[in-house]
Design a protein around this motif. Structure first.
Motif, PDB file in Angstrom:
ATOM      1  N   LYS A  61    -136.079  -4.676  12.841  1.00  0.00           N
ATOM      2  CA  LYS A  61    -135.049  -3.798  13.391  1.00  0.00           C
ATOM      3  C   LYS A  61    -134.503  -2.857  12.318  1.00  0.00           C
ATOM      4  O   LYS A  61    -134.233  -1.673  12.595  1.00  0.00           O
ATOM      5  CB  LYS A  61    -133.922  -4.643  13.990  1.00  0.00           C
ATOM      6  N   GLU A  62    -134.340  -3.353  11.076  1.00  0.00           N
ATOM      7  CA  GLU A  62    -133.840  -2.493  10.000  1.00  0.00           C
ATOM      8  C   GLU A  62    -134.832  -1.372   9.677  1.00  0.00           C
ATOM      9  O   GLU A  62    -134.439  -0.230   9.427  1.00  0.00           O
ATOM     10  CB  GLU A  62    -133.570  -3.335   8.748  1.00  0.00           C
ATOM     11  N   GLN A  63    -136.128  -1.689   9.688  1.00  0.00           N
ATOM     12  CA  GLN A  63    -137.133  -0.660   9.448  1.00  0.00           C
ATOM     13  C   GLN A  63    -137.140   0.389  10.566  1.00  0.00           C
ATOM     14  O   GLN A  63    -137.306   1.586  10.303  1.00  0.00           O
ATOM     15  CB  GLN A  63    -138.520  -1.298   9.318  1.00  0.00           C
ATOM     16  N   PHE A  64    -136.935  -0.056  11.793  1.00  0.00           N
ATOM     17  CA  PHE A  64    -136.888   0.884  12.917  1.00  0.00           C
ATOM     18  C   PHE A  64    -135.706   1.843  12.779  1.00  0.00           C
ATOM     19  O   PHE A  64    -135.822   3.050  13.017  1.00  0.00           O
ATOM     20  CB  PHE A  64    -136.798   0.097  14.235  1.00  0.00           C
ATOM     21  N   ILE A  65    -134.553   1.304  12.375  1.00  0.00           N
ATOM     22  CA  ILE A  65    -133.366   2.152  12.203  1.00  0.00           C
ATOM     23  C   ILE A  65    -133.560   3.119  11.039  1.00  0.00           C
ATOM     24  O   ILE A  65    -133.193   4.300  11.116  1.00  0.00           O
ATOM     25  CB  ILE A  65    -132.121   1.266  11.996  1.00  0.00           C
ATOM     26  N   ARG A  66    -134.165   2.633   9.968  1.00  0.00           N
ATOM     27  CA  ARG A  66    -134.375   3.485   8.802  1.00  0.00           C
ATOM     28  C   ARG A  66    -135.379   4.608   9.089  1.00  0.00           C
ATOM     29  O   ARG A  66    -135.204   5.745   8.636  1.00  0.00           O
ATOM     30  CB  ARG A  66    -134.850   2.629   7.628  1.00  0.00           C
ATOM     31  N   ASN A  67    -136.409   4.314   9.855  1.00  0.00           N
ATOM     32  CA  ASN A  67    -137.422   5.337  10.169  1.00  0.00           C
ATOM     33  C   ASN A  67    -136.890   6.425  11.094  1.00  0.00           C
ATOM     34  O   ASN A  67    -137.486   7.509  11.165  1.00  0.00           O
ATOM     35  CB  ASN A  67    -138.649   4.685  10.800  1.00  0.00           C
TER      36      ASN A  67
ATOM     37  N   ARG B 233    -133.804   7.769  10.932  1.00  0.00           N
ATOM     38  CA  ARG B 233    -132.685   8.505  10.340  1.00  0.00           C
ATOM     39  C   ARG B 233    -132.993   9.999  10.324  1.00  0.00           C
ATOM     40  O   ARG B 233    -134.121  10.420  10.078  1.00  0.00           O
ATOM     41  CB  ARG B 233    -132.414   8.017   8.924  1.00  0.00           C
ATOM     42  N   GLY B 234    -131.970  10.782  10.599  1.00  0.00           N
ATOM     43  CA  GLY B 234    -132.109  12.229  10.573  1.00  0.00           C
ATOM     44  C   GLY B 234    -132.816  12.819  11.775  1.00  0.00           C
ATOM     45  O   GLY B 234    -133.169  14.000  11.764  1.00  0.00           O
ATOM     46  N   THR B 235    -133.032  12.032  12.819  1.00  0.00           N
ATOM     47  CA  THR B 235    -133.717  12.537  14.020  1.00  0.00           C
ATOM     48  C   THR B 235    -132.746  12.934  15.120  1.00  0.00           C
ATOM     49  O   THR B 235    -133.167  13.283  16.225  1.00  0.00           O
ATOM     50  CB  THR B 235    -134.676  11.460  14.563  1.00  0.00           C
ATOM     51  N   TRP B 236    -131.441  12.886  14.847  1.00  0.00           N
ATOM     52  CA  TRP B 236    -130.435  13.263  15.844  1.00  0.00           C
ATOM     53  C   TRP B 236    -130.195  14.768  15.790  1.00  0.00           C
ATOM     54  O   TRP B 236    -130.859  15.490  15.026  1.00  0.00           O
ATOM     55  CB  TRP B 236    -129.158  12.478  15.575  1.00  0.00           C
ATOM     56  N   VAL B 237    -129.255  15.244  16.549  1.00  0.00           N
ATOM     57  CA  VAL B 237    -128.949  16.673  16.603  1.00  0.00           C
ATOM     58  C   VAL B 237    -128.464  17.147  15.222  1.00  0.00           C
ATOM     59  O   VAL B 237    -127.644  16.480  14.580  1.00  0.00           O
ATOM     60  CB  VAL B 237    -127.880  16.948  17.680  1.00  0.00           C
ATOM     61  N   GLU B 238    -128.997  18.307  14.787  1.00  0.00           N
ATOM     62  CA  GLU B 238    -128.640  18.911  13.512  1.00  0.00           C
ATOM     63  C   GLU B 238    -128.900  17.986  12.327  1.00  0.00           C
ATOM     64  O   GLU B 238    -128.160  17.970  11.346  1.00  0.00           O
ATOM     65  CB  GLU B 238    -127.162  19.357  13.523  1.00  0.00           C
ATOM     66  N   GLY B 239    -129.958  17.170  12.442  1.00  0.00           N
ATOM     67  CA  GLY B 239    -130.353  16.313  11.335  1.00  0.00           C
ATOM     68  C   GLY B 239    -129.470  15.116  11.081  1.00  0.00           C
ATOM     69  O   GLY B 239    -129.573  14.491  10.012  1.00  0.00           O
ATOM     70  N   ARG B 240    -128.617  14.776  12.030  1.00  0.00           N
ATOM     71  CA  ARG B 240    -127.742  13.623  11.840  1.00  0.00           C
ATOM     72  C   ARG B 240    -128.460  12.332  12.227  1.00  0.00           C
ATOM     73  O   ARG B 240    -129.476  12.344  12.909  1.00  0.00           O
ATOM     74  CB  ARG B 240    -126.465  13.781  12.672  1.00  0.00           C
ATOM     75  N   ASP B 241    -127.892  11.201  11.816  1.00  0.00           N
ATOM     76  CA  ASP B 241    -128.468   9.889  12.146  1.00  0.00           C
ATOM     77  C   ASP B 241    -128.032   9.483  13.557  1.00  0.00           C
ATOM     78  O   ASP B 241    -126.857   9.655  13.932  1.00  0.00           O
ATOM     79  CB  ASP B 241    -128.004   8.836  11.151  1.00  0.00           C
ATOM     80  N   PRO B 242    -128.938   8.932  14.355  1.00  0.00           N
ATOM     81  CA  PRO B 242    -128.544   8.443  15.688  1.00  0.00           C
ATOM     82  C   PRO B 242    -127.571   7.277  15.556  1.00  0.00           C
ATOM     83  O   PRO B 242    -127.530   6.598  14.510  1.00  0.00           O
ATOM     84  CB  PRO B 242    -129.866   7.994  16.307  1.00  0.00           C
ATOM     85  N   PRO B 243    -126.770   7.014  16.588  1.00  0.00           N
ATOM     86  CA  PRO B 243    -125.865   5.850  16.538  1.00  0.00           C
ATOM     87  C   PRO B 243    -126.647   4.553  16.350  1.00  0.00           C
ATOM     88  O   PRO B 243    -127.687   4.337  16.977  1.00  0.00           O
ATOM     89  CB  PRO B 243    -125.158   5.896  17.901  1.00  0.00           C
ATOM     90  N   LYS B 244    -126.149   3.694  15.499  1.00  0.00           N
ATOM     91  CA  LYS B 244    -126.841   2.452  15.195  1.00  0.00           C
ATOM     92  C   LYS B 244    -126.934   1.554  16.425  1.00  0.00           C
ATOM     93  O   LYS B 244    -127.961   0.880  16.643  1.00  0.00           O
ATOM     94  CB  LYS B 244    -126.102   1.728  14.063  1.00  0.00           C
ATOM     95  N   GLU B 245    -125.867   1.542  17.263  1.00  0.00           N
ATOM     96  CA  GLU B 245    -125.888   0.696  18.460  1.00  0.00           C
ATOM     97  C   GLU B 245    -126.993   1.135  19.423  1.00  0.00           C
ATOM     98  O   GLU B 245    -127.671   0.309  20.056  1.00  0.00           O
ATOM     99  CB  GLU B 245    -124.528   0.742  19.170  1.00  0.00           C
TER     100      GLU B 245
END
Length: 249
Positions: free
Chosen positions: A3-9, A11-23
Motif C-alpha cells: 500500500k505504501e508503494q502504491f501511494i508513493r507511485n 504522488r503528483g498525479t492530482w490536479v496541478e501536480g498535487r498529491d491525491p488524498p491519502k484516504e
C-alpha cells in the motif's frame, strides 16, 4: 506492491501536480486487492481466495480456500492455484444451478434454490469417496464487506439457469389449451339459443327441438299517424287606429 508503494507511485498525479488524498488512495488500493483484475488463462479459476466459513445444513467448516470454476464452487483445506488439482485435495463443491444469491449482511452470502420444494445439492469428498447431501440454504461467511460484494457478484454471474428454462419450456408444452366449456342442461342451452337469436335477428337454431327453440319476441310496431291534413294556421289580424296629432303648446 504494498500500500505504501502504491501511494508513493501516485504522488503528483492530482490536479496541478498535487498529491491525491491519502484516504482516497488507500480505499482504491483495498478495492483493487479484494477484486483484482487478472488475465485469465487456461486452467485458472474465475475467482479464488480464503473465506471464513461455510454452513450447509449440518455441515459447518471453518476457514477454507475457495475456487469458483464455471458453475462449480469448490473448497479446499489448503490453497490450490489452478483447477487441475487432485480430487482428494478437494473437500467439497456446490453445483451453481437454479440458485439465488443474496448478501444477507456485510459478511454473509446466502445461496437458496429458485425452484419450489427443491433443496440445494452439494458434494463432500473424504479419502476419495463422494457423499451427496442437500439442504435448503447455504451460508458462506466472508472476512470483509468488500469480499462479500465481490464474491456475491462472481457467484451470481456464474449461476446457471438452464434447468429453469427447460422446466418453463416443458410446462408451456404440457399446458392445456383453453377451450370453451360445454353447457349442461336445458337452461344453459336455452340461454345459448336466446343469445344466438339476438345475434341473428330471431332466427331459430337448426337441429333443436321446439321446446329448446327460444324465439325472439317481436318488437311491437307503432302505427303511423292518421293521413289527415293539419288545419291551416290562422294569424290574428291587427286593427289599425288613426294617429291623432296634438298641436305643440
Amino acid at each position: 506492491m504494498t500500500k505504501e508503494q502504491f501511494i508513493r507511485n501516485n504522488r503528483g498525479t492530482w490536479v496541478e501536480g498535487r498529491d491525491p488524498p491519502k484516504e482516497l488512495l488507500e480505499e482504491l488500493y483495498d478495492k483493487i486487492v479484494n477484486d483484482e483484475i487478472k488475465m485469465q488463462t487456461k486452467g485458472d479459476p474465475d475467482k479464488k481466495g480464503w473465506l471464513k466459513a461455510i454452513h450447509a445444513g449440518s455441515l459447518k467448516e471453518s476457514r477454507r480456500w475457495f475456487l469458483l470454476v464455471g458453475n462449480e464452487l469448490r473448497w479446499y483445506k489448503v490453497p490450490v492455484v489452478t483447477t487441475t488439482g487432485k480430487e482428494d485435495e478437494m473437500r467439497g463443491k456446490i453445483i451453481l444451478e437454479c440458485l439465488q444469491v443474496r448478501e444477507e449482511d456485510e459478511k454473509k452470502v446466502s445461496l437458496s434454490s429458485v425452484l419450489p420444494n427443491k433443496n440445494i445439492d452439494f458434494f463432500l469428498y473424504e479419502k476419495g469417496k463422494e457423499t451427496t447431501l442437500s439442504c435448503k440454504r447455504i451460508v458462506i461467511s466472508t472476512e470483509t464487506p468488500e469480499q462479500t460484494v465481490s464474491w456475491a457478484k462472481a457467484i451470481r454471474t456464474n449461476v446457471s439457469l438452464e434447468e429453469v428454462s427447460n422446466k418453463l419450456e416443458q410446462g408451456l408444452k404440457n399446458f392445456p389449451k383453453t377451450t370453451h366449456r360445454k353447457p349442461r342442461g336445458a337452461k344453459n342451452q336455452a340461454w345459448r339459443n336466446s343469445f344466438a337469436n339476438a345475434q341473428t335477428g330471431g332466427q331459430t337454431s337448426p337441429g333443436l327441438s321446439d321446446k329448446q327453440q327460444v324465439k325472439k319476441k317481436p318488437t311491437p310496431k307503432i302505427p303511423p299517424p292518421p293521413d289527415t291534413e293539419p288545419p291551416p294556421l290562422v294569424l290574428p289580424q291587427l286593427q289599425s287606429q288613426p294617429q291623432v296629432l296634438t298641436p305643440k303648446q
